[in-house]
Design an enzyme around this catalytic site. Structure first.
Site, mmCIF file in Angstrom:
data_model
loop_
_atom_site.group_PDB
_atom_site.id
_atom_site.type_symbol
_atom_site.label_atom_id
_atom_site.label_comp_id
_atom_site.label_asym_id
_atom_site.label_seq_id
_atom_site.Cartn_x
_atom_site.Cartn_y
_atom_site.Cartn_z
ATOM 1 N N LYS A 11 0.838 -1.214 0.000
ATOM 2 C CA LYS A 11 0.000 0.000 0.000
ATOM 3 C C LYS A 11 0.866 1.255 0.000
ATOM 4 O O LYS A 11 0.628 2.181 -0.768
ATOM 5 C CB LYS A 11 -0.897 -0.010 1.250
ATOM 6 C CG LYS A 11 -1.517 1.340 1.540
ATOM 7 C CD LYS A 11 -2.277 1.368 2.846
ATOM 8 C CE LYS A 11 -1.479 1.560 4.106
ATOM 9 N NZ LYS A 11 -1.189 2.928 4.511
ATOM 10 N N ASN A 12 1.884 1.284 0.855
ATOM 11 C CA ASN A 12 2.661 2.511 1.004
ATOM 12 C C ASN A 12 3.651 2.743 -0.133
ATOM 13 O O ASN A 12 4.300 3.795 -0.191
ATOM 14 C CB ASN A 12 3.378 2.530 2.358
ATOM 15 C CG ASN A 12 2.388 2.754 3.493
ATOM 16 O OD1 ASN A 12 1.226 3.090 3.251
ATOM 17 N ND2 ASN A 12 2.839 2.555 4.721
ATOM 18 N N ARG A 18 -4.523 10.555 4.831
ATOM 19 C CA ARG A 18 -3.476 11.580 4.901
ATOM 20 C C ARG A 18 -2.512 11.519 3.725
ATOM 21 O O ARG A 18 -1.942 12.535 3.326
ATOM 22 C CB ARG A 18 -2.659 11.396 6.177
ATOM 23 C CG ARG A 18 -3.441 11.547 7.440
ATOM 24 C CD ARG A 18 -2.522 11.368 8.592
ATOM 25 N NE ARG A 18 -1.349 12.224 8.417
ATOM 26 C CZ ARG A 18 -1.302 13.485 8.771
ATOM 27 N NH1 ARG A 18 -2.325 14.057 9.332
ATOM 28 N NH2 ARG A 18 -0.213 14.199 8.571
ATOM 29 N N CYS A 74 -4.909 12.817 13.365
ATOM 30 C CA CYS A 74 -4.900 11.409 12.975
ATOM 31 C C CYS A 74 -4.866 10.587 14.251
ATOM 32 O O CYS A 74 -4.342 11.039 15.271
ATOM 33 C CB CYS A 74 -3.653 11.161 12.139
ATOM 34 S SG CYS A 74 -3.267 9.449 11.855
ATOM 35 N N ARG A 126 1.244 14.139 13.329
ATOM 36 C CA ARG A 126 1.624 13.961 11.932
ATOM 37 C C ARG A 126 1.709 15.260 11.127
ATOM 38 O O ARG A 126 0.956 15.485 10.179
ATOM 39 C CB ARG A 126 0.699 12.941 11.266
ATOM 40 C CG ARG A 126 0.668 11.636 12.053
ATOM 41 C CD ARG A 126 0.019 10.514 11.341
ATOM 42 N NE ARG A 126 0.796 10.011 10.221
ATOM 43 C CZ ARG A 126 0.370 9.038 9.421
ATOM 44 N NH1 ARG A 126 -0.798 8.493 9.619
ATOM 45 N NH2 ARG A 126 1.121 8.609 8.434
ATOM 46 N N ASP A 166 5.050 0.470 12.012
ATOM 47 C CA ASP A 166 3.858 -0.195 11.458
ATOM 48 C C ASP A 166 3.748 -1.669 11.856
ATOM 49 O O ASP A 166 2.769 -2.330 11.509
ATOM 50 C CB ASP A 166 3.849 -0.074 9.924
ATOM 51 C CG ASP A 166 3.587 1.353 9.466
ATOM 52 O OD1 ASP A 166 3.156 2.175 10.291
ATOM 53 O OD2 ASP A 166 3.820 1.636 8.282
ATOM 54 N N VAL A 191 8.296 6.791 17.049
ATOM 55 C CA VAL A 191 7.953 7.468 15.789
ATOM 56 C C VAL A 191 6.677 8.284 15.932
ATOM 57 O O VAL A 191 6.655 9.473 15.620
ATOM 58 C CB VAL A 191 7.847 6.459 14.619
ATOM 59 C CG1 VAL A 191 7.472 7.184 13.326
ATOM 60 C CG2 VAL A 191 9.172 5.721 14.429
ATOM 61 N N ARG A 246 -8.320 -0.657 4.909
ATOM 62 C CA ARG A 246 -7.539 0.405 4.265
ATOM 63 C C ARG A 246 -6.204 -0.126 3.760
ATOM 64 O O ARG A 246 -5.634 0.439 2.825
ATOM 65 C CB ARG A 246 -7.263 1.544 5.265
ATOM 66 C CG ARG A 246 -8.499 2.328 5.622
ATOM 67 C CD ARG A 246 -8.145 3.501 6.469
ATOM 68 N NE ARG A 246 -7.142 4.330 5.792
ATOM 69 C CZ ARG A 246 -6.595 5.409 6.310
ATOM 70 N NH1 ARG A 246 -6.932 5.800 7.519
ATOM 71 N NH2 ARG A 246 -5.705 6.109 5.640
HETATM 72 N N1 EPU Z 1 7.400 14.344 10.939
HETATM 73 C C1 EPU Z 1 7.646 15.650 11.312
HETATM 74 N N2 EPU Z 1 7.462 16.624 10.362
HETATM 75 C C2 EPU Z 1 7.054 16.360 9.096
HETATM 76 C C3 EPU Z 1 6.834 15.040 8.725
HETATM 77 C C4 EPU Z 1 7.010 14.033 9.683
HETATM 78 O O1 EPU Z 1 8.001 15.939 12.443
HETATM 79 O O2 EPU Z 1 6.916 17.306 8.305
HETATM 80 C C5 EPU Z 1 7.590 13.270 11.935
HETATM 81 C C6 EPU Z 1 6.288 12.546 12.276
HETATM 82 O O3 EPU Z 1 5.553 13.238 13.264
HETATM 83 C C7 EPU Z 1 6.808 11.213 12.756
HETATM 84 C C8 EPU Z 1 8.044 10.988 11.887
HETATM 85 O O4 EPU Z 1 8.399 12.251 11.370
HETATM 86 O O5 EPU Z 1 7.210 11.313 14.092
HETATM 87 C C9 EPU Z 1 7.869 10.021 10.757
HETATM 88 O O6 EPU Z 1 6.727 10.354 10.002
HETATM 89 P P1 EPU Z 1 6.667 10.152 8.435
HETATM 90 O O7 EPU Z 1 6.474 11.490 7.807
HETATM 91 O O8 EPU Z 1 7.814 9.338 7.970
HETATM 92 O O9 EPU Z 1 5.319 9.346 8.251
HETATM 93 P P2 EPU Z 1 4.400 9.408 6.991
HETATM 94 O O10 EPU Z 1 5.206 9.640 5.778
HETATM 95 O O11 EPU Z 1 3.250 10.311 7.256
HETATM 96 C C10 EPU Z 1 4.554 6.868 6.376
HETATM 97 C C11 EPU Z 1 3.597 5.726 6.230
HETATM 98 C C12 EPU Z 1 3.057 5.329 7.591
HETATM 99 C C13 EPU Z 1 4.231 4.937 8.475
HETATM 100 C C14 EPU Z 1 5.247 6.088 8.553
HETATM 101 C C15 EPU Z 1 6.497 5.737 9.333
HETATM 102 C C16 EPU Z 1 2.745 6.098 3.993
HETATM 103 C C17 EPU Z 1 1.590 6.461 3.126
HETATM 104 N N3 EPU Z 1 2.527 6.123 5.309
HETATM 105 O O12 EPU Z 1 3.799 7.935 6.951
HETATM 106 O O13 EPU Z 1 2.209 4.210 7.384
HETATM 107 O O14 EPU Z 1 3.783 4.642 9.767
HETATM 108 O O15 EPU Z 1 5.640 6.465 7.219
HETATM 109 O O16 EPU Z 1 7.123 4.644 8.773
HETATM 110 O O17 EPU Z 1 3.789 5.748 3.507
HETATM 111 C C18 EPU Z 1 0.488 2.695 7.904
HETATM 112 O O18 EPU Z 1 0.678 2.157 6.810
HETATM 113 O O19 EPU Z 1 -0.246 2.186 8.803
HETATM 114 C C19 EPU Z 1 1.115 3.983 8.189
HETATM 115 C C20 EPU Z 1 0.693 4.799 9.146
#
Ligand code: EPU
Length: 423
Positions: free
Chosen positions: A22-23, A94, A118, A123, A306, A328, A398
């Site tokens: 998915k991701n 998101r 969320c 996030r 995850d 995380v 999802r």
């Molecule tokens: N963060 C910041 N600032 C930002 C962006 C992120 O502080 O501008 C922080 C977040 O708060 C968090 C950390 O960085 O503490 C990591 O967040 P990340 O941005 O990497 O998460 P994401 O890109 O929103 C993706 C996956 C998630 C998975 C996370 C971590 C996708 C679509 N989603 O989310 O997947 O948990 O990376 O590996 O790729 C899931 O599939 O259940 C899921 C939540």
């Protein structure tokens, strides 16, 4: 609302195939916005988030057509095109924010609703926005929307304040059509980043270093169509390997990639679950007692957040005290009260959970709160004595393709039903 009814305990045995990730599929879909030519994506997981992303692309003027697990995205006629990602779609997923980079790069402007809160944490997306600003985009937040303008993006250096998965993907997609060279530092290194870079390169982009901390992108004037296969879902694969452990079973996951799952395999091994690489996949077996473990979630190559909830379900069956630290996301222990209702003994202090095992689990009616928490409750249900009803399975839908049929093929007694009926 759909629910799962699970009769336990069972011992899972057999082979399942990992679906497309998915991701990885979500950014792959967003990247189709970068070209007018058709992009064919194969091994698409049939899950709700993918359908939501396709709806968003359709709203933006792209047509999705498909058969089997393949989908082709192509640009439709000019008139039907919008450039905004509306709140109604973004609030349900998101990852819609992933259209920001490609829209900005291709159309010179983008308007994407801010995703809002969320279940698993705050996030923020400021790193996505700072990266785009570094490329010369003007970014404003107004009325709950991100407005980005950048008719001429230019290559630049940007160091992410934190390694963010979708942030790295978003800025990488914005940079592929920018003028000159972009160097991104402190990038996320998850397998999905390299997979996206592979797709962009197949579409004509020039990218090196994806999968490492530093990614270099040399802008090109345009991208073309391509045919791409989505990588196997490491989190789904990991969930079935953990399922083997919690049911003292023997499960082979076809197409599970050992390199993507090394931190999980290591923790499973320490816990007494034998994990091995087999031809075309990975196999997990458990027979004797399970041992407690220490798990700390971190960006890749650390233990993935995850898989934290699922691993915690396993630890309820280990003999001794396990420690799980979630570094995380700040609110990713919502499965804990539900696991405790099933008989687990888990206490949370700040970002640390102590799991005291082994406690017998008994079937109960429990509520799913997010995707991975739902998976954890399903795993607990497989190991619990009696009937477990997991409510709000839409969270699971999802991101897990055909979970009940995959589990049934391994011998689980699980069924989907809807309505108010209790266990
Ligand atoms: N963060 C910041 N600032 C930002 C962006 C992120 O502080 O501008 C922080 C977040 O708060 C968090 C950390 O960085 O503490 C990591 O967040 P990340 O941005 O990497 O998460 P994401 O890109 O929103 C993706 C996956 C998630 C998975 C996370 C971590 C996708 C679509 N989603 O989310 O997947 O948990 O990376 O590996 O790729 C899931 O599939 O259940 C899921 C939540």
């Amino acid at each position: 609302m759909d629910k799962f009814r699970i009769h336990g305990p069972v011992r899972l045995e057999g082979t399942v195939r990992a679906s497309g990730a998915k991701n990885a599929a979500l950014p792959a879909l967003a990247a189709t916005l970068l070209t007018d030519e058709p992009v064919e994506l194969h091994r698409m997981p049939y899950v709700q988030d993918i359908r939501t992303m396709c709806r968003l692309l359709e709203h933006l003027g792209w047509e999705a057509s498909g058969n089997g697990d393949g989908v082709t995205l192509r640009r439709s006629d000019e008139e039907s095109r919008a450039y905004d990602a509306p709140y109604e779609l973004v609030k349900t997923m998101r990852a819609s924010i992933l259209v920001l980079g490609p829209q900005l790069a291709r159309q010179g402007r983008a308007k994407v609703s801010l995703p809002g809160g969320c279940a698993i944490g705050n996030r923020p997306i400021e790193e996505h926005l700072k990266g785009m600003q570094a490329l010369g985009a003007e970014v404003e937040l107004e009325g709950g929307y991100v407005h980005a303008r950048g008719p001429r993006l230019r290559g630049a250096k940007y160091r992410f304040g934190v390694p963010t998965v979708t942030g790295t993907e978003n800025v990488m997609m914005a940079a592929v059509l920018a003028e000159g060279t972009t160097v991104l530092d402190n990038c996320a290194r998850e397998a999905e980043i390299a997979a996206l870079a592979g797709q962009l390169v197949a579409m004509g982009a020039k990218i090196s270093g994806a999968g490492s901390e530093t990614i270099e992108i040399e802008g090109v004037p345009q991208l073309h169509g391509a045919r791409v296969e989505i990588i196997p879902d490491r989190i789904e694969a990991g969930t079935y390997l953990i399922a083997a452990g919690i049911t003292r079973g023997d499960v082979t996951v076809e197409d599970a990639r050992p390199g993507d799952l090394a931190p999980l395999a290591e923790r499973l091994g320490e816990a007494g679950v034998e994990v091995e690489e087999v031809a075309g996949g990975m196999r997990a077996r458990a027979g004797g007692k399970l041992k407690p473990s220490l798990v700390v979630t971190e960006p890749h190559p650390g233990f993935p957040t995850d898989l934290q909830a699922q691993f915690m379900a396993l630890m309820t069956q280990a003999e001794g005290v396990s420690t799980v630290r979630e570094f995380v996301f700040e609110n990713r222990f919502q499965h804990v009260p539900e696991l405790n209702r099933m008989g687990a003994d888990i206490r949370i202090k700040n970002r640390t959970a102590k799991v005291r095992g082994k406690t017998p689990l008994s079937g109960a009616r429990v509520m799913a709160t997010d995707l991975r928490a739902s998976a954890s409750l399903v795993l607990a249900g497989l190991a619990a004595r009696g009937t477990t009803v997991v409510d709000r399975i839409y969270h699971l839908d999802r991101g897990y393709e055909s979970m009940e049929s995959k589990l049934q093929s391994l011998g689980a007694r699980v069924e989907r039903f809807s309505g108010p009926e209790a266990a």
